[in-house]
Write a protein that holds these residues in place. Structure first.
Motif, mmCIF file in Angstrom:
data_model
loop_
_atom_site.group_PDB
_atom_site.id
_atom_site.type_symbol
_atom_site.label_atom_id
_atom_site.label_comp_id
_atom_site.label_asym_id
_atom_site.label_seq_id
_atom_site.Cartn_x
_atom_site.Cartn_y
_atom_site.Cartn_z
ATOM 1 N N TYR A 177 25.605 -9.045 -19.571
ATOM 2 C CA TYR A 177 25.227 -10.438 -19.777
ATOM 3 C C TYR A 177 24.570 -10.953 -18.503
ATOM 4 C CZ TYR A 177 28.535 -10.269 -23.720
ATOM 5 O OH TYR A 177 29.201 -9.944 -24.879
ATOM 6 N N ASP A 178 23.329 -11.422 -18.618
ATOM 7 C CA ASP A 178 22.572 -11.760 -17.422
ATOM 8 C C ASP A 178 21.865 -13.102 -17.555
ATOM 9 O OD1 ASP A 178 21.152 -11.747 -15.050
ATOM 10 O OD2 ASP A 178 19.568 -10.459 -15.829
ATOM 11 N N LEU A 226 23.342 -2.739 -24.869
ATOM 12 C CA LEU A 226 22.712 -4.026 -25.153
ATOM 13 C C LEU A 226 22.577 -4.852 -23.883
ATOM 14 C CD1 LEU A 226 21.648 -6.212 -27.111
ATOM 15 C CD2 LEU A 226 24.030 -6.943 -27.417
ATOM 16 N N MET A 227 21.373 -5.272 -23.587
ATOM 17 C CA MET A 227 21.086 -6.187 -22.492
ATOM 18 C C MET A 227 20.946 -7.592 -23.061
ATOM 19 S SD MET A 227 20.344 -6.930 -19.393
ATOM 20 C CE MET A 227 19.407 -8.116 -18.438
ATOM 21 N N VAL A 228 21.832 -8.507 -22.650
ATOM 22 C CA VAL A 228 21.808 -9.884 -23.128
ATOM 23 C C VAL A 228 21.270 -10.762 -22.004
ATOM 24 C CG1 VAL A 228 23.131 -11.783 -24.112
ATOM 25 C CG2 VAL A 228 23.812 -9.413 -24.587
ATOM 26 N N SER A 229 20.015 -11.142 -22.119
ATOM 27 C CA SER A 229 19.363 -11.975 -21.105
ATOM 28 C C SER A 229 19.373 -13.414 -21.599
ATOM 29 C CB SER A 229 17.924 -11.492 -20.881
ATOM 30 O OG SER A 229 17.239 -12.336 -19.986
ATOM 31 N N PHE A 230 20.178 -14.278 -20.948
ATOM 32 C CA PHE A 230 20.314 -15.638 -21.473
ATOM 33 C C PHE A 230 19.998 -16.715 -20.445
ATOM 34 C CE2 PHE A 230 24.442 -14.640 -19.702
ATOM 35 C CZ PHE A 230 24.952 -15.837 -19.237
ATOM 36 N N GLY A 231 19.299 -16.350 -19.353
ATOM 37 C CA GLY A 231 18.935 -17.349 -18.359
ATOM 38 C C GLY A 231 17.896 -16.829 -17.392
ATOM 39 N N ASN A 232 17.355 -17.746 -16.577
ATOM 40 C CA ASN A 232 16.241 -17.411 -15.683
ATOM 41 C C ASN A 232 16.443 -17.971 -14.275
ATOM 42 O OD1 ASN A 232 14.678 -16.542 -18.036
ATOM 43 N ND2 ASN A 232 14.373 -18.709 -18.433
ATOM 44 N N SER A 233 17.634 -17.968 -13.722
ATOM 45 C CA SER A 233 17.847 -18.661 -12.451
ATOM 46 C C SER A 233 16.995 -18.112 -11.321
ATOM 47 C CB SER A 233 19.328 -18.631 -12.068
ATOM 48 O OG SER A 233 19.777 -17.309 -11.855
ATOM 49 N N SER A 234 16.591 -16.834 -11.378
ATOM 50 C CA SER A 234 15.704 -16.264 -10.361
ATOM 51 C C SER A 234 14.259 -16.198 -10.842
ATOM 52 C CB SER A 234 16.174 -14.860 -9.973
ATOM 53 O OG SER A 234 15.956 -13.941 -11.032
ATOM 54 N N GLY A 235 14.000 -16.726 -12.019
ATOM 55 C CA GLY A 235 12.676 -16.650 -12.630
ATOM 56 C C GLY A 235 12.727 -15.826 -13.904
ATOM 57 N N PRO A 236 11.794 -16.069 -14.823
ATOM 58 C CA PRO A 236 11.805 -15.357 -16.102
ATOM 59 C C PRO A 236 11.407 -13.895 -15.961
ATOM 60 C CG PRO A 236 9.861 -16.739 -15.941
ATOM 61 C CD PRO A 236 10.710 -17.072 -14.749
ATOM 62 N N VAL A 237 11.912 -13.072 -16.873
ATOM 63 C CA VAL A 237 11.501 -11.671 -16.957
ATOM 64 C C VAL A 237 10.168 -11.637 -17.711
ATOM 65 C CG1 VAL A 237 12.087 -9.381 -17.827
ATOM 66 C CG2 VAL A 237 13.887 -10.887 -16.940
ATOM 67 N N THR A 238 9.123 -11.150 -17.044
ATOM 68 C CA THR A 238 7.790 -11.140 -17.657
ATOM 69 C C THR A 238 7.174 -9.744 -17.553
ATOM 70 O OG1 THR A 238 6.779 -11.830 -15.567
ATOM 71 C CG2 THR A 238 7.388 -13.567 -17.121
ATOM 72 N N ASP A 239 6.099 -9.544 -18.298
ATOM 73 C CA ASP A 239 5.342 -8.282 -18.262
ATOM 74 C C ASP A 239 6.249 -7.069 -18.453
ATOM 75 O OD1 ASP A 239 2.955 -9.689 -17.762
ATOM 76 O OD2 ASP A 239 3.423 -9.754 -15.625
ATOM 77 N N VAL A 240 7.116 -7.137 -19.453
ATOM 78 C CA VAL A 240 8.072 -6.059 -19.704
ATOM 79 C C VAL A 240 7.370 -4.897 -20.399
ATOM 80 C CG1 VAL A 240 10.167 -5.399 -20.930
ATOM 81 C CG2 VAL A 240 10.012 -7.641 -19.829
ATOM 82 N N ASN A 241 7.534 -3.725 -19.857
ATOM 83 C CA ASN A 241 7.046 -2.500 -20.483
ATOM 84 C C ASN A 241 8.149 -1.982 -21.398
ATOM 85 O OD1 ASN A 241 6.079 -0.016 -21.210
ATOM 86 N ND2 ASN A 241 6.052 0.849 -19.147
ATOM 87 N N PHE A 301 32.793 -4.521 -19.298
ATOM 88 C CA PHE A 301 31.438 -5.048 -19.440
ATOM 89 C C PHE A 301 31.011 -5.695 -18.128
ATOM 90 C CE2 PHE A 301 34.125 -8.637 -20.253
ATOM 91 C CZ PHE A 301 33.409 -9.772 -19.933
ATOM 92 N N LEU A 302 29.706 -5.967 -18.003
ATOM 93 C CA LEU A 302 29.142 -6.534 -16.781
ATOM 94 C C LEU A 302 28.630 -7.935 -17.056
ATOM 95 C CD1 LEU A 302 28.305 -6.006 -13.804
ATOM 96 C CD2 LEU A 302 26.134 -5.114 -14.694
ATOM 97 N N PHE A 303 28.983 -8.871 -16.162
ATOM 98 C CA PHE A 303 28.571 -10.265 -16.319
ATOM 99 C C PHE A 303 28.073 -10.767 -14.970
ATOM 100 C CE2 PHE A 303 28.521 -14.707 -17.180
ATOM 101 C CZ PHE A 303 28.572 -14.876 -18.556
ATOM 102 N N HIS A 304 26.783 -11.140 -14.904
ATOM 103 C CA HIS A 304 26.193 -11.611 -13.656
ATOM 104 C C HIS A 304 26.437 -13.111 -13.452
ATOM 105 C CE1 HIS A 304 24.331 -7.809 -12.908
ATOM 106 N NE2 HIS A 304 23.592 -7.850 -14.006
#
Length: 291
Positions: A214-215, A234-249, A144-147
């Motif tokens: 896990y990001d 499955l993409m697990v987005s649990f933080g915003n250290s670089s800024g929030p993910v917005t305007d998702v298509n 698995f991948l963990f950022h």
């Protein structure tokens, strides 16, 4: 008279004020914790800055600490004065010598775990518990991948994944941080400032990609994370250290393989005393036995 830190308005760290206050008596289901150590977490900056607004200002800050119970409410029967306890989901105000906490938000602290260890790790440890055990239950030998794997949550996740026997591909922003992640138990590492994350994941997985990412980085890693996922991953987005993910298509999830995305939080996974005890007991047992 005791001391605490509050903020009267949103802003940078200079809005924080160090003030005297009188410690109130606890209500019937509450206890007073004399903090011996407190946890300082990245989410505290979100609260102080106003990214996560509070109900009213001025406000206390911090939700995590560990200490000794100095007073109890009339209906508290599962704790007593003098008990060693820790908490991670208390009302704002943990940056304080004393904090009033509902009994159902407290976990008993084993003697083998210090106040400093508990305050520094409980919120992060419970986060890792729900991420790796519940949001997506990792299996032995699963890749698995963990950022941001050298940060507070990531460092615990490296160790926890090693206990599970899963194979973490850890990302971080420098070779030094990759070395930390691998020392803590990561299987492989990727310096996302010097390497192509997607190409390296493809190489490490023999072109198979991973079931889960896990990001906690947010917008800067969003598309790269999606490109590392298998079909229906499955993409697990649990933080915003670089800024929030917005305007998702949302169509992009279809285009990249009918992917799933979740934005979990600790408050949705640990909602009562039974869930807290289950998670905290497992985490503190790991802390006590892996030292």
């Amino acid at each position: 008279m005791a001391k605490r830190i509050v903020f009267p308005c949103y802003g940078d760290s200079d809005v924080l004020e160090y003030l005297d206050f009188n410690v109130n008596k606890p209500n019937e289901h509450e206890v007073v914790v004399e903090n011996k150590a407190i946890g300082i977490n990245y989410i505290d900056t979100y609260i102080r800055s106003g990214l996560y607004p509070v109900k009213a200002l001025p406000s206390g800050i911090g939700t995590e600490g560990a200490g000794i119970i100095s007073d109890i409410g009339s209906k508290v029967t599962d704790f007593k004065i003098g008990d060693r306890v820790a908490y991670a989901q208390a009302p704002l105000g943990a940056y304080s010598q004393y904090h009033i906490v509902n009994k159902d938000l407290l976990a008993k602290l084993p003697d083998a775990v210090t106040f400093e260890q508990a305050a520094a790790s409980m919120l992060k440890g419970l986060t890792v518990y729900y991420l790796l055990m519940q949001t997506y239950a990792l299996k032995k030998d699963e890749i698995f991948l963990f950022h941001a794997a050298a940060g507070g949550v990531g460092s615990i996740a490296c160790q926890w994944s090693k206990i599970i026997g899963a194979k973490m591909i850890a990302t971080a922003g420098s070779d030094e941080k990759i070395a930390i992640a691998k020392h803590n138990g990561a299987w492989q590492g990727i310096n996302y400032n010097a390497e192509n994350v997607v190409e390296r994941v493809l190489t490490l997985t023999k072109q198979q990609k991973v079931n889960v990412v896990y990001d906690s980085i947010g917008k800067d890693m969003w598309l790269r994370s999606l490109d590392c996922l298998k079909r229906r991953g499955l993409m697990v987005s649990f933080g915003n250290s670089s800024g929030p993910v917005t305007d998702v298509n949302l169509a992009i999830l279809n285009q990249k393989g009918s992917l799933y995305v979740t934005r979990p939080s600790l408050g949705s996974y640990i909602t009562n005393k039974m869930e807290l005890d289950l998670a905290a007991n497992q985490f503190f047992n790991y802390v006590a036995t892996e030292q």
